[in-house]
Write an enzyme that holds these catalytic residues in place. Structure first.
Site, short mmCIF file in Angstrom:
data_model
loop_
_atom_site.label_atom_id
_atom_site.label_comp_id
_atom_site.label_asym_id
_atom_site.label_seq_id
_atom_site.Cartn_x
_atom_site.Cartn_y
_atom_site.Cartn_z
NE ARG A 1 -2.39 -6.23 2.65
CZ ARG A 1 -3.63 -5.83 2.87
NH1 ARG A 1 -4.02 -5.57 4.10
NH2 ARG A 1 -4.49 -5.73 1.88
CD GLU B 1 -2.41 -2.07 0.89
OE1 GLU B 1 -3.47 -2.61 0.58
OE2 GLU B 1 -1.42 -2.74 1.22
CE1 TYR C 1 0.34 3.71 5.20
CE2 TYR C 1 -0.37 1.48 4.66
CZ TYR C 1 -0.68 2.77 5.03
OH TYR C 1 -1.98 3.15 5.25
CD GLN D 1 -22.42 6.18 1.96
OE1 GLN D 1 -23.01 5.52 1.12
NE2 GLN D 1 -23.06 7.03 2.74
CG HIS E 1 -3.00 4.39 0.98
ND1 HIS E 1 -4.10 3.55 0.92
CD2 HIS E 1 -2.33 4.04 2.10
CE1 HIS E 1 -4.08 2.74 1.95
NE2 HIS E 1 -3.02 3.00 2.69
#
Length: 679
Positions: free
Chosen positions: A223, A173, A175, A348, A261
């Protein structure tokens, strides 16, 4: 063999145990890590323990916590959770004990945010600012890197001492560890950059050091980024090589992450087809002998079973689906898949709440993250309850009242249940609301709720009930514009329901959430959110996941739209300003790619045979249109409430009847459940 056994046998692979390192997992479902903010606010340990234990009670095999930073530089934000203090980490033991009591394992995720850290002292392999962070990171020195490795070891040791069964080392992601692996962010020329061997060195050394310190009876999950979805990202051969190195360094399992991201490709929101990323996990699995986990947009037991049975992965990670239904696995084992409350990938109340500094929740499950605020006490003296309106609010209220033992009758004026959900589910990708309707219908049936369709309940019909829940919803608002009754004019409800079909040129009045949904509905072919191959083509993704970053083109490149659409709003502010943080950018880019025009700061003058006449920047102009769609707000339907109160009947308004604001299923469902909890 009984019916339940027959149904359960369809999930033999998903429900089978698996050896992972020194541990045996009771099935193949992992609760994936997610940011929750439960560690902040009052009584954080009790709330976290309740949250994770509920998922363990639902028979998930392994729980992975939200990310803990190994040091101050890696914090996601000031005051975020960290694991470098042994005394502080020890306070987490009740969380581990609660999960273990329910028969599951628990691992702490160790996450160094790198250049994503929203702290002034953030660090990275190279001093390149992330487009989603205002801070420019400091380049780590060799000594800093060695210290960071030791920080990971300390954090893992603290987790082990606190009772965690292992750790997940976050290497995807975008990081820190992921940043070191690709040229996009690693411009170094020392031993930690340049060649692929050097770029892989940090994550490999972290895993090796943790294994050496924590020993063989401690689970290490790494991961890995299976598809970066950014320029200068890793190609498949480098991902496979890293996977092999991490395995050799001592990892017991590889979890797969998809997309940084900052990537301009949707990865987990509803526009992404279910199971779109399974091939990325399969590529990793072919490279190693340890178990591999597939993740992202897997939300049904049928899909999860298929992925494992096909050999694409050994386990399935579900994060948001465990918000929607913590008992996903138990219901699957018991043959009650129709009772699973399915994640609809709306983001949401999970991601959007996190981005707005609130505790994560769930649109379809108000209890998520708030387990200590609800009870399951069956009514000792059942009430006779009428629910008027079968939309989101009414369905949630009736289902909860039935579950708690009340005598419930649901009145719906239309010939089908769903209300505004039937409109929302027409938008591209939002057919996931079908699952929500299926879930509520199953709950009504299970708990004996009497449903009266085609019945517009009057005040006279409701006099004998102890409590009447008014969930009569909303009706579209008609603005005061000359020509508003012109045949070209249609409401969003008429367009989304299929009652009216739009022409080739469309003007959409209103740029809120409904306006954006209608615009996307008008320019998007259905297959784009139903077929992975079409989705990949639209967003420039290499469906084989072999190219650098798994990109085959520009994610923002134009694609043909099915109509010429112009969206207009009166406010001069940016269109779609109120859209969700995690999905708004997707909608804006999707419409931009299809050539949808946006006009702001307009005043509506009149409607005639030409189309919509407006004034923009003080000058009159016309928007030629075959169809003009009203997305100009809603009005609450409240007449029944006043009639009941005049008769002295106890009644409560919820959902759109209480407050007409967009199509707010999140608030509607929450209000429906919480009201019944007070009965």
């Amino acid at each position: 063999m009984n019916q339940n056994q027959k149904r359960t046998s369809a999930f033999d692979n998903l429900l089978s145990p698996l050896r992972v390192g020194a541990f045996e997992l009771r099935n193949r479902v992992i609760m994936g890590s997610m940011h929750t903010r439960l560690e902040s606010g009052p009584d954080p340990i009790t709330r976290q323990a309740a949250f994770y234990a509920e998922r363990a009670r639902g028979e998930v095999a392994l729980v992975i916590t939200g990310g803990f930073s190994p040091n101050s530089e890696g914090l996601l934000e000031p005051g975020g959770p960290r694991m470098d203090d042994a005394v502080e980490t020890a306070t987490l033991r009740p969380i581990c004990d609660a999960v273990h009591t329910e028969g599951a394992l628990i691992c702490a995720q160790l996450l160094h945010a790198g250049r994503y850290a929203k702290v002034e002292n953030c660090v990275a392999p190279s001093p390149i600012r992330s487009p989603i962070n205002k801070f420019v990171p400091r380049e780590l020195t060799h000594e800093d890197i060695v210290r960071t490795i030791n920080n990971f070891v300390t954090a893992a040791a603290n987790a082990q001492a606190a009772g965690f069964d292992g750790v997940e080392v976050m290497g995807s992601e975008g990081y820190l560890l992921n940043e070191f692996t690709v040229p996009h962010t690693n411009k170094r020329t020392d031993d930690w950059g340049g060649s692929v061997e050097n770029r892989h060195r940090l994550p490999v050394e972290v895993v090796r050091a943790v294994r050496d310190h924590c020993g063989p009876d401690f689970m290490i999950i790494y991961r890995i980024s299976a598809a970066d979805l950014i320029e200068n990202g890793a190609p498949a051969e480098e991902i496979a090589l890293l996977a092999q190195k991490v395995e050799a360094a001592g990892a017991d399992m590889l979890n797969t992450g998809i997309g940084w991201h900052e990537a301009r490709v949707p990865t987990i929101a509803y526009p992404v087809p279910r199971g779109a990323w399974r091939q990325a996990a399969a590529n990793v699995k072919r490279a190693v002998s340890i178990p591999v986990v597939a993740s992202n947009r897997i939300n049904t037991p049928e899909l999860a079973e298929d992925i494992i049975a096909s050999g694409d992965a050994d386990l399935i990670s579900m994060a948001r689906p465990m918000l929607a239904d913590p008992h996903f696995v138990r219901k699957t084992r018991q043959g009650r898949t129709d009772e699973i409350n399915t994640c609809i990938a709306c983001n949401q109340a999970c991601l959007d709440y996190i981005f707005s500094e609130r505790v994560a929740g769930c649109l379809v499950n108000p209890r998520a993250g708030r387990e200590t605020e609800f009870h399951d006490n069956v009514a000792t003296v059942p009430k006779k309850i009428a629910v008027v309106g079968g939309g989101a609010a009414g369905l949630a209220s009736a289902a909860e009242a039935g579950r708690l033992g009340h005598d419930v009758t649901l009145f719906e004026a239309a010939d089908t249940l769903g209300g505004q959900l039937n409109l929302a589910r027409a938008a591209p990708g939002k057919d996931e609301f079908d699952e929500t309707l299926r879930y509520f219908l199953a709950q009504l049936h299970k708990h004996g709720v009497v449903v009266k369709l085609g019945t517009a309940a009057s005040a006279t019909d409701l006099g004998g009930f102890d409590h009447v829940v008014i969930a009569t919803g909303v009706t579209p608002r008609f603005p005061d514009v000359p020509g508003i009754d012109h045949p070209k004019v249609a409401t969003y409800a008429q367009i989304l329901s299929g009652e009216r079909r739009a022409g080739a040129r469309v003007a959409v009045m209103g740029a809120g959430g409904i306006g954006f949904d209608v615009a996307e509905f008008l320019v998007t072919a259905p297959a784009e959110t139903e077929q992975s191959a079409v989705f990949f083509s639209v967003w420039g993704v290499d469906g084989k996941f072999t190219r650098p970053g798994a990109l085959s083109g520009d994610p923002l490149a134009p694609v043909p739209g099915t109509r010429a659409v112009t969206v207009l709003q009166r406010k001069p502010s940016k269109p779609g300003k109120a859209l969700g943080v995690s999905t708004g950018w997707i909608l804006r880019n999707a419409l931009r790619k299809r050539g949808v025009k946006m006009l702001t700061g307009v005043s509506y003058d009149r409607i005639d045979d030409t189309g919509l006449h407006i004034t923009l920047d003080g000058a009159p102009m016309s928007v030629e249109a075959d169809t003009i769609v009203l997305c100009t707000g809603q009005e609450p339907v409240r007449a029944l409430y006043q009639a009941l109160t005049d008769q002295g009947v106890v009644a409560t308004m919820i959902g759109g009847a209480k407050e007409a604001s967009e199509l707010d299923a999140l608030r509607a469902i929450d209000e429906g459940v919480r009201l019944v909890q007070t009965f």
